[in-house]
Design a protein around this motif. Sequence first.
Motif, PDB file in Angstrom:
ATOM      1  N   MET A   1      20.883 -24.737 -33.557  1.00 38.81           N
ATOM      2  CA  MET A   1      19.426 -24.581 -33.529  1.00 38.81           C
ATOM      3  C   MET A   1      19.029 -23.748 -32.308  1.00 38.81           C
ATOM      4  O   MET A   1      19.198 -24.195 -31.177  1.00 38.81           O
ATOM      5  N   PRO A   2      18.531 -22.530 -32.501  1.00 40.34           N
ATOM      6  CA  PRO A   2      18.149 -21.708 -31.344  1.00 40.34           C
ATOM      7  C   PRO A   2      16.919 -22.271 -30.629  1.00 40.34           C
ATOM      8  O   PRO A   2      16.061 -22.916 -31.250  1.00 40.34           O
ATOM      9  N   ILE A   3      16.857 -22.028 -29.329  1.00 39.57           N
ATOM     10  CA  ILE A   3      15.726 -22.465 -28.505  1.00 39.57           C
ATOM     11  C   ILE A   3      15.176 -21.233 -27.788  1.00 39.57           C
ATOM     12  O   ILE A   3      15.945 -20.437 -27.242  1.00 39.57           O
ATOM     13  N   ILE A   4      13.867 -21.071 -27.795  1.00 37.92           N
ATOM     14  CA  ILE A   4      13.236 -20.019 -26.988  1.00 37.92           C
ATOM     15  C   ILE A   4      12.342 -20.707 -25.967  1.00 37.92           C
ATOM     16  O   ILE A   4      11.437 -21.467 -26.318  1.00 37.92           O
ATOM     17  N   VAL A   5      12.627 -20.450 -24.689  1.00 36.66           N
ATOM     18  CA  VAL A   5      11.840 -21.011 -23.590  1.00 36.66           C
ATOM     19  C   VAL A   5      10.900 -19.910 -23.117  1.00 36.66           C
ATOM     20  O   VAL A   5      11.352 -18.820 -22.754  1.00 36.66           O
ATOM     21  N   PHE A   6       9.596 -20.160 -23.140  1.00 36.61           N
ATOM     22  CA  PHE A   6       8.641 -19.096 -22.809  1.00 36.61           C
ATOM     23  C   PHE A   6       7.419 -19.665 -22.103  1.00 36.61           C
ATOM     24  O   PHE A   6       7.180 -20.877 -22.109  1.00 36.61           O
ATOM     25  N   ASN A   7       6.642 -18.762 -21.502  1.00 34.22           N
ATOM     26  CA  ASN A   7       5.421 -19.151 -20.805  1.00 34.22           C
ATOM     27  C   ASN A   7       4.283 -19.256 -21.818  1.00 34.22           C
ATOM     28  O   ASN A   7       3.789 -18.245 -22.317  1.00 34.22           O
ATOM     29  N   PHE A   8       3.879 -20.471 -22.088  1.00 32.64           N
ATOM     30  CA  PHE A   8       2.838 -20.722 -23.090  1.00 32.64           C
ATOM     31  C   PHE A   8       1.449 -20.387 -22.565  1.00 32.64           C
ATOM     32  O   PHE A   8       0.489 -20.306 -23.323  1.00 32.64           O
ATOM     33  N   PHE A   9       1.341 -20.190 -21.249  1.00 35.81           N
ATOM     34  CA  PHE A   9       0.021 -20.019 -20.645  1.00 35.81           C
ATOM     35  C   PHE A   9      -0.374 -18.565 -20.459  1.00 35.81           C
ATOM     36  O   PHE A   9      -1.422 -18.270 -19.893  1.00 35.81           O
ATOM     37  N   GLU A  10       0.485 -17.657 -20.940  1.00 36.96           N
ATOM     38  CA  GLU A  10       0.104 -16.250 -21.026  1.00 36.96           C
ATOM     39  C   GLU A  10      -0.596 -16.051 -22.374  1.00 36.96           C
ATOM     40  O   GLU A  10      -0.057 -16.458 -23.405  1.00 36.96           O
ATOM     41  N   PRO A  11      -1.776 -15.437 -22.388  1.00 35.42           N
ATOM     42  CA  PRO A  11      -2.513 -15.275 -23.644  1.00 35.42           C
ATOM     43  C   PRO A  11      -1.666 -14.604 -24.731  1.00 35.42           C
ATOM     44  O   PRO A  11      -0.970 -13.620 -24.475  1.00 35.42           O
ATOM     45  N   HIS A  12      -1.719 -15.163 -25.918  1.00 36.87           N
ATOM     46  CA  HIS A  12      -1.062 -14.625 -27.128  1.00 36.87           C
ATOM     47  C   HIS A  12       0.472 -14.659 -27.078  1.00 36.87           C
ATOM     48  O   HIS A  12       1.127 -14.075 -27.939  1.00 36.87           O
ATOM     49  N   ASN A  13       1.047 -15.337 -26.087  1.00 37.27           N
ATOM     50  CA  ASN A  13       2.508 -15.364 -25.981  1.00 37.27           C
ATOM     51  C   ASN A  13       3.160 -16.063 -27.169  1.00 37.27           C
ATOM     52  O   ASN A  13       4.227 -15.661 -27.630  1.00 37.27           O
ATOM     53  N   LEU A  14       2.532 -17.113 -27.670  1.00 30.64           N
ATOM     54  CA  LEU A  14       3.100 -17.829 -28.813  1.00 30.64           C
ATOM     55  C   LEU A  14       3.190 -16.899 -30.024  1.00 30.64           C
ATOM     56  O   LEU A  14       4.213 -16.846 -30.711  1.00 30.64           O
ATOM     57  N   LYS A  15       2.145 -16.125 -30.256  1.00 30.50           N
ATOM     58  CA  LYS A  15       2.148 -15.172 -31.365  1.00 30.50           C
ATOM     59  C   LYS A  15       3.239 -14.125 -31.169  1.00 30.50           C
ATOM     60  O   LYS A  15       3.943 -13.756 -32.116  1.00 30.50           O
ATOM     61  N   ARG A  16       3.393 -13.657 -29.943  1.00 29.87           N
ATOM     62  CA  ARG A  16       4.411 -12.632 -29.662  1.00 29.87           C
ATOM     63  C   ARG A  16       5.813 -13.155 -29.959  1.00 29.87           C
ATOM     64  O   ARG A  16       6.637 -12.447 -30.539  1.00 29.87           O
ATOM     65  N   VAL A  17       6.068 -14.403 -29.588  1.00 30.17           N
ATOM     66  CA  VAL A  17       7.373 -15.002 -29.860  1.00 30.17           C
ATOM     67  C   VAL A  17       7.607 -15.108 -31.369  1.00 30.17           C
ATOM     68  O   VAL A  17       8.663 -14.742 -31.884  1.00 30.17           O
ATOM     69  N   VAL A  18       6.604 -15.595 -32.081  1.00 25.51           N
ATOM     70  CA  VAL A  18       6.722 -15.793 -33.523  1.00 25.51           C
ATOM     71  C   VAL A  18       6.918 -14.465 -34.257  1.00 25.51           C
ATOM     72  O   VAL A  18       7.622 -14.399 -35.267  1.00 25.51           O
ATOM     73  N   MET A  19       6.331 -13.401 -33.720  1.00 25.97           N
ATOM     74  CA  MET A  19       6.474 -12.086 -34.347  1.00 25.97           C
ATOM     75  C   MET A  19       7.811 -11.429 -34.032  1.00 25.97           C
ATOM     76  O   MET A  19       8.126 -10.365 -34.541  1.00 25.97           O
ATOM     77  N   GLY A  20       8.611 -12.074 -33.156  1.00 29.65           N
ATOM     78  CA  GLY A  20       9.948 -11.560 -32.886  1.00 29.65           C
ATOM     79  C   GLY A  20      10.071 -10.718 -31.636  1.00 29.65           C
ATOM     80  O   GLY A  20      11.135 -10.141 -31.376  1.00 29.65           O
TER      81      GLY A  20
END
Length: 243
Positions: free
Chosen positions: A216-235
């Motif tokens: 199961m892959p894990i992506i650790v990212f900064n959730f508090f940067e605007p639109h970062n969640l969308k950027r991760v989901v878009m690849g």
Amino acid sequence: MEAKNETGRPKYRRILLKLSGEALGGESGIGISPEAVQDMARQIREVRDLGVQVVIVVGGGNIFRGLSGSERGIERATGDYMGMLATVINALALQDALEKSGVATRVQSAITMSQVAEPLIRRRAMRHLEKGRVVILGGGTGNPYFSTDTAAALRANEMGAEVILKATKVDGVYDSDPKKNANAKFFPEVKYIDALQKQLKVMDSTAFSLCMDNKMPIIVFNFFEPHNLKRVVMGEKVGTLVT
């Protein structure tokens, strides 16, 4: 279940988002910050509107942490159950913010409390996802001695998620705390075994082993940067990929 980025479609169709309790507390990390929760709801709605199925596991450290309680004299199992109840409080706060932003949401709890949440039933959760509802899972695993990180790893595999997105306040995985060490080394990608050996603080070892065993892959990212969640989901290459 992955689409090419050129199509403008999300890379992931079903994700598990792991939110720490401290994230709901805003800058202080204590209690529940309405502004922080509303910002989370906006980012979650952004990816839900893309057609992505979203499962969320929330922590409870902003209200009570079982391990800290046991260090102060509370019996460990009792402290862990108190922490599980804290996660349900956070789940309800997030549900409220999501529904006010127009996102249909269901809270399921691993600890039965029928007045405020559905019992955690895998097939029912899957059906909610198929209907476009966000599913928030509270109560951890329902057992003491397991963290909400372990709950996230367990539920991601159980719900058929393609990736675990671990929301943090830093840009990804470092070899030391970047807020304390200006020379901390950032890892854009790391293997499970290396993260375990180097004791990189991504998740606890139980959660990590569960992800490693089930690929199961894990992506650790900064959730508090605007639109970062969308950027991760878009690849887009955001944060650290653990694989």
